[in-house]
Design a protein around this motif. Structure first.
Motif, mmCIF file in Angstrom:
data_model
loop_
_atom_site.group_PDB
_atom_site.id
_atom_site.type_symbol
_atom_site.label_atom_id
_atom_site.label_comp_id
_atom_site.label_asym_id
_atom_site.label_seq_id
_atom_site.Cartn_x
_atom_site.Cartn_y
_atom_site.Cartn_z
ATOM 1 N N ASN A 248 0.816 -1.211 0.000
ATOM 2 C CA ASN A 248 0.000 0.000 0.000
ATOM 3 C C ASN A 248 0.851 1.263 0.000
ATOM 4 O OD1 ASN A 248 -3.249 -0.225 0.688
ATOM 5 N ND2 ASN A 248 -2.121 -2.096 1.119
ATOM 6 N N LYS A 249 1.989 1.227 0.666
ATOM 7 C CA LYS A 249 2.871 2.400 0.665
ATOM 8 C C LYS A 249 3.381 2.687 -0.742
ATOM 9 C CE LYS A 249 7.175 2.391 1.929
ATOM 10 N NZ LYS A 249 8.478 2.364 2.637
ATOM 11 N N ARG A 250 3.724 1.627 -1.474
ATOM 12 C CA ARG A 250 4.164 1.798 -2.861
ATOM 13 C C ARG A 250 3.048 2.419 -3.699
ATOM 14 N NH1 ARG A 250 5.086 -3.173 -3.909
ATOM 15 N NH2 ARG A 250 3.432 -3.653 -5.381
ATOM 16 N N TRP A 251 1.814 1.948 -3.486
ATOM 17 C CA TRP A 251 0.680 2.527 -4.207
ATOM 18 C C TRP A 251 0.523 4.011 -3.872
ATOM 19 C CZ3 TRP A 251 -3.474 -1.783 -2.949
ATOM 20 C CH2 TRP A 251 -3.132 -2.942 -3.629
ATOM 21 N N CYS A 252 0.683 4.355 -2.601
ATOM 22 C CA CYS A 252 0.521 5.755 -2.187
ATOM 23 C C CYS A 252 1.515 6.672 -2.891
ATOM 24 C CB CYS A 252 0.690 5.878 -0.667
ATOM 25 S SG CYS A 252 -0.658 5.157 0.295
ATOM 26 N N ILE A 253 2.767 6.233 -2.944
ATOM 27 C CA ILE A 253 3.789 7.040 -3.612
ATOM 28 C C ILE A 253 3.451 7.201 -5.090
ATOM 29 C CG2 ILE A 253 6.227 7.139 -4.251
ATOM 30 C CD1 ILE A 253 6.782 5.539 -1.653
ATOM 31 N N GLY A 254 3.055 6.114 -5.732
ATOM 32 C CA GLY A 254 2.700 6.175 -7.152
ATOM 33 C C GLY A 254 1.509 7.068 -7.417
ATOM 34 N N LEU A 255 0.510 7.031 -6.551
ATOM 35 C CA LEU A 255 -0.676 7.887 -6.721
ATOM 36 C C LEU A 255 -0.318 9.355 -6.576
ATOM 37 C CD1 LEU A 255 -3.249 5.715 -4.746
ATOM 38 C CD2 LEU A 255 -3.258 6.138 -7.210
ATOM 39 N N SER A 361 -0.130 4.148 9.065
ATOM 40 C CA SER A 361 1.140 3.532 8.683
ATOM 41 C C SER A 361 1.512 3.859 7.241
ATOM 42 C CB SER A 361 1.074 2.022 8.918
ATOM 43 O OG SER A 361 -0.057 1.460 8.263
ATOM 44 N N CYS A 362 1.007 3.070 6.295
ATOM 45 C CA CYS A 362 1.474 3.208 4.915
ATOM 46 C C CYS A 362 1.054 4.533 4.284
ATOM 47 C CB CYS A 362 1.005 2.029 4.082
ATOM 48 S SG CYS A 362 -0.762 1.708 4.147
ATOM 49 N N TYR A 363 -0.152 5.043 4.592
ATOM 50 C CA TYR A 363 -0.548 6.338 4.041
ATOM 51 C C TYR A 363 0.382 7.434 4.549
ATOM 52 C CZ TYR A 363 -5.037 4.276 2.559
ATOM 53 O OH TYR A 363 -6.019 3.518 1.980
ATOM 54 N N LEU A 364 0.681 7.390 5.849
ATOM 55 C CA LEU A 364 1.560 8.388 6.454
ATOM 56 C C LEU A 364 2.977 8.277 5.905
ATOM 57 C CD1 LEU A 364 2.316 10.544 8.555
ATOM 58 C CD2 LEU A 364 2.531 8.692 10.239
ATOM 59 N N PHE A 365 3.528 7.081 5.926
ATOM 60 C CA PHE A 365 4.911 6.900 5.477
ATOM 61 C C PHE A 365 5.038 7.084 3.972
ATOM 62 C CE2 PHE A 365 5.313 5.263 9.673
ATOM 63 C CZ PHE A 365 6.651 5.388 10.012
ATOM 64 N N GLY A 366 4.000 6.695 3.227
ATOM 65 C CA GLY A 366 4.024 6.929 1.788
ATOM 66 C C GLY A 366 4.036 8.414 1.470
ATOM 67 N N SER A 367 3.254 9.198 2.216
ATOM 68 C CA SER A 367 3.219 10.646 2.008
ATOM 69 C C SER A 367 4.565 11.278 2.334
ATOM 70 C CB SER A 367 2.123 11.270 2.883
ATOM 71 O OG SER A 367 0.851 10.742 2.570
ATOM 72 N N VAL A 368 5.166 10.844 3.455
ATOM 73 C CA VAL A 368 6.468 11.384 3.853
ATOM 74 C C VAL A 368 7.537 11.004 2.836
ATOM 75 C CG1 VAL A 368 8.284 11.268 5.597
ATOM 76 C CG2 VAL A 368 5.887 11.447 6.298
ATOM 77 N N GLU A 369 7.515 9.751 2.387
ATOM 78 C CA GLU A 369 8.521 9.295 1.422
ATOM 79 C C GLU A 369 8.382 10.039 0.103
ATOM 80 O OE1 GLU A 369 9.953 5.104 -0.629
ATOM 81 O OE2 GLU A 369 9.257 5.116 1.460
#
Length: 494
Positions: A248-255, A361-369
């Motif tokens: 999900n984190k990978r998806w967040c970064i891509g989105l 978790s993943c939404y937060l870390f994906g946004s930060v990354e």
């Protein structure tokens, strides 16, 4: 490992037969060139290599994209898609037909909500009433022509052999065909071409499926959602929480890579798809921003209660009923949609629990990354989701037990939320039992109690389990210290 392009014809339909004497379909193995200097564009780059090689060798008008862990489950699937692709009323601007992703091996309660019923079944039906569903990476049949420009504005390929209308007349094992296939599969072939921008699967995002369908819809193509009772394809799911959140984190970064590009769905999309379709795509593009309200939802009322401060209306005030209506209305609608899509009460509960877990978790870390990446700070690159089976993992997953195990920072905010919610709930409950006036904190107690119920697997993983899948001790210690710091900081604010 660096290596040249590898193309191997395993089965040739003109020569190879099965045990009954019937000719087998072509089966060709392709491994694109790897070196340290050329960009590979991850999955989209691999798909474009396959698209070009298949054009040179067979150039079939229909393409199926399928993840390696998915398999066909219904022999009638091809007949279904041919009915659509042969319909003269819609075939001229039909780009692809998407089937929902379904999975075997899910545990009874689907504890990690890997069905993604809203994403794979409910929302595509809404998309289908507009220009059609988005591409979700697997179980999708493409019209080859759609990957070469808009319905009325085709993009001419660099060589005639890549044209969707080209007819291959030479044997696939001829030297001329194999040489050309190696050429178009090379790392440097795409230099100074339209590949990834106007042709093929689109570059610029880790979620090449979302990005590709979005761009195709902007070009004027339409799509269809096909959801037969019998699953067309079945596949595997990750069986540890870390793998689910990493995916999900990978998806967040891509989105975010699409949301904050020149192809922003709200601005660019609304010009070419209309407002409703652009809003539908924006719902996904800005998905990771849910981390902001979820963080407030998980920490602010709890810290306020620990400091005996009310932030919601009292039980006797009319505004109290508005909050209750909004809460029950939102969750009620979500439940009805989930249930009508074939879900169960327990699976819905796990689905909304995972929504909160992903937000922390993943939404937060994906946004930060993504933020760090956008300002030039190096981050971890593309990583695949592990779906490999381990006996102990499988046993715990089958019994519906959460698998933490990995000492990942992804688990720190979640563990903090569990600790702070538990202590604030116990404090509020103690005050209520002592007869203190808790009317002003009633809504906060209801909300916190709801979150505590959601966090039951976390409490078990912190204190009640001894297996290898519990939350690592260092994660618990770090989360406890940060929670205490949060509490003391909040006491200065309230």
């Amino acid at each position: 490992m660096n290596h040249p392009t590898v193309i191997q014809v395993i089965l040739d339909t003109k020569h190879d037969k099965d045990n009954s004497g019937r000719l087998m379909p072509n089966l060709i193995y392709v491994s694109r060139e790897k070196n340290n200097t050329s960009p590979h564009h991850f999955k989209a780059g691999a798909l474009n290599v396959l698209l070009r090689v298949s054009a040179v060798m067979t150039n079939a008008p229909i393409i199926l994209t399928q993840d390696c862990d998915m398999y066909s489950n219904d022999p009638q699937t091809l007949l279904r898609i041919l009915c659509y692709l042969s319909d003269p009323a819609i075939k001229s601007n039909l780009a692809f037909i998407q089937f929902p992703q379904r999975f075997h091996g899910l545990n009874k309660q689907d504890i990690y909500a890997c069905e993604y019923k809203h994403h794979f079944q409910v929302n595509p039906m809404g998309f289908d009433g507009l220009k059609g569903p988005s591409y979700i990476g697997s179980g999708c049949f493409f019209h080859r022509r759609a990957l070469f420009g808009g319905p009325s504005t085709p993009v001419p390929p660099e060589i005639p052999e890549l044209s969707p209308d080209h007819v291959v007349s030479k044997p696939i094992q001829s030297q001329e065909i194999l040489s050309l296939a190696h050429h178009v599969a090379g790392c440097n072939y795409e230099n100074q071409t339209n590949w990834g921008s106007k042709s093929g699967f689109r570059y610029g995002s880790l979620v090449e499926d979302y990005n590709t369908s979005y761009r195709l819809h902007c070009e004027g193509w339409k799509s269809l959602f096909c959801n037969p009772k019998r699953a067309a394809f079945l596949g595997d799911v990750p069986i540890t929480l870390f793998d689910v959140l990493s995916q999900n984190k990978r998806w967040c970064i891509g989105l975010f890579e699409v949301a904050f590009s020149k192809y922003n769905p709200l601005i660019f999309g609304s010009q070419y798809m209309g407002v409703l379709m652009s809003l539908a795509y924006s719902h996904y593009a800005f998905w990771p921003i849910w981390c902001i309200p979820v963080i407030f939802y998980s920490f602010l009322p709890q810290l306020a209660l620990l400091n005996q401060f009310s932030i919601f209306p009292k039980l006797s005030e009319p505004w109290f009923f508005l909050y209750v209506f909004l809460f029950l209305g939102a969750y009620g609608q979500d439940f009805v949609e989930f249930f009508l899509a074939g879900g169960t009460v327990r699976r819905w509960w796990n689905c909304q629990r995972m929504w909160m877990i992903r937000g922390l978790s993943c939404y937060l870390f994906g946004s930060v990354e993504y933020l760090l990446k956008s300002i030039g700070i190096s981050t971890h690159g593309f990583s695949l989701t592990s779906k490999a089976l381990d006996d102990e993992h499988s046993k715990r997953y089958g019994r519906g037990i959460f698998e933490f195990r990995v000492p990942s920072p992804l688990f720190v905010p979640l563990t903090m939320a569990a600790i702070i919610n538990l202590f604030s709930f116990l404090l509020g409950l103690t005050a209520f039992m002592r007869g203190n006036n808790m009317e002003g904190l009633g809504l906060q107690m209801i909300l916190i109690g709801f979150i505590v119920l959601n966090c039951l697997p976390v409490y078990g993983a912190i204190a009640l389990r001894n297996d290898a899948g519990k939350i690592p001790t260092q994660i618990t210690i770090i989360s406890t210290f940060v929670s205490v710091a949060f509490y003391y900081a909040s006491s200065l604010c309230f």
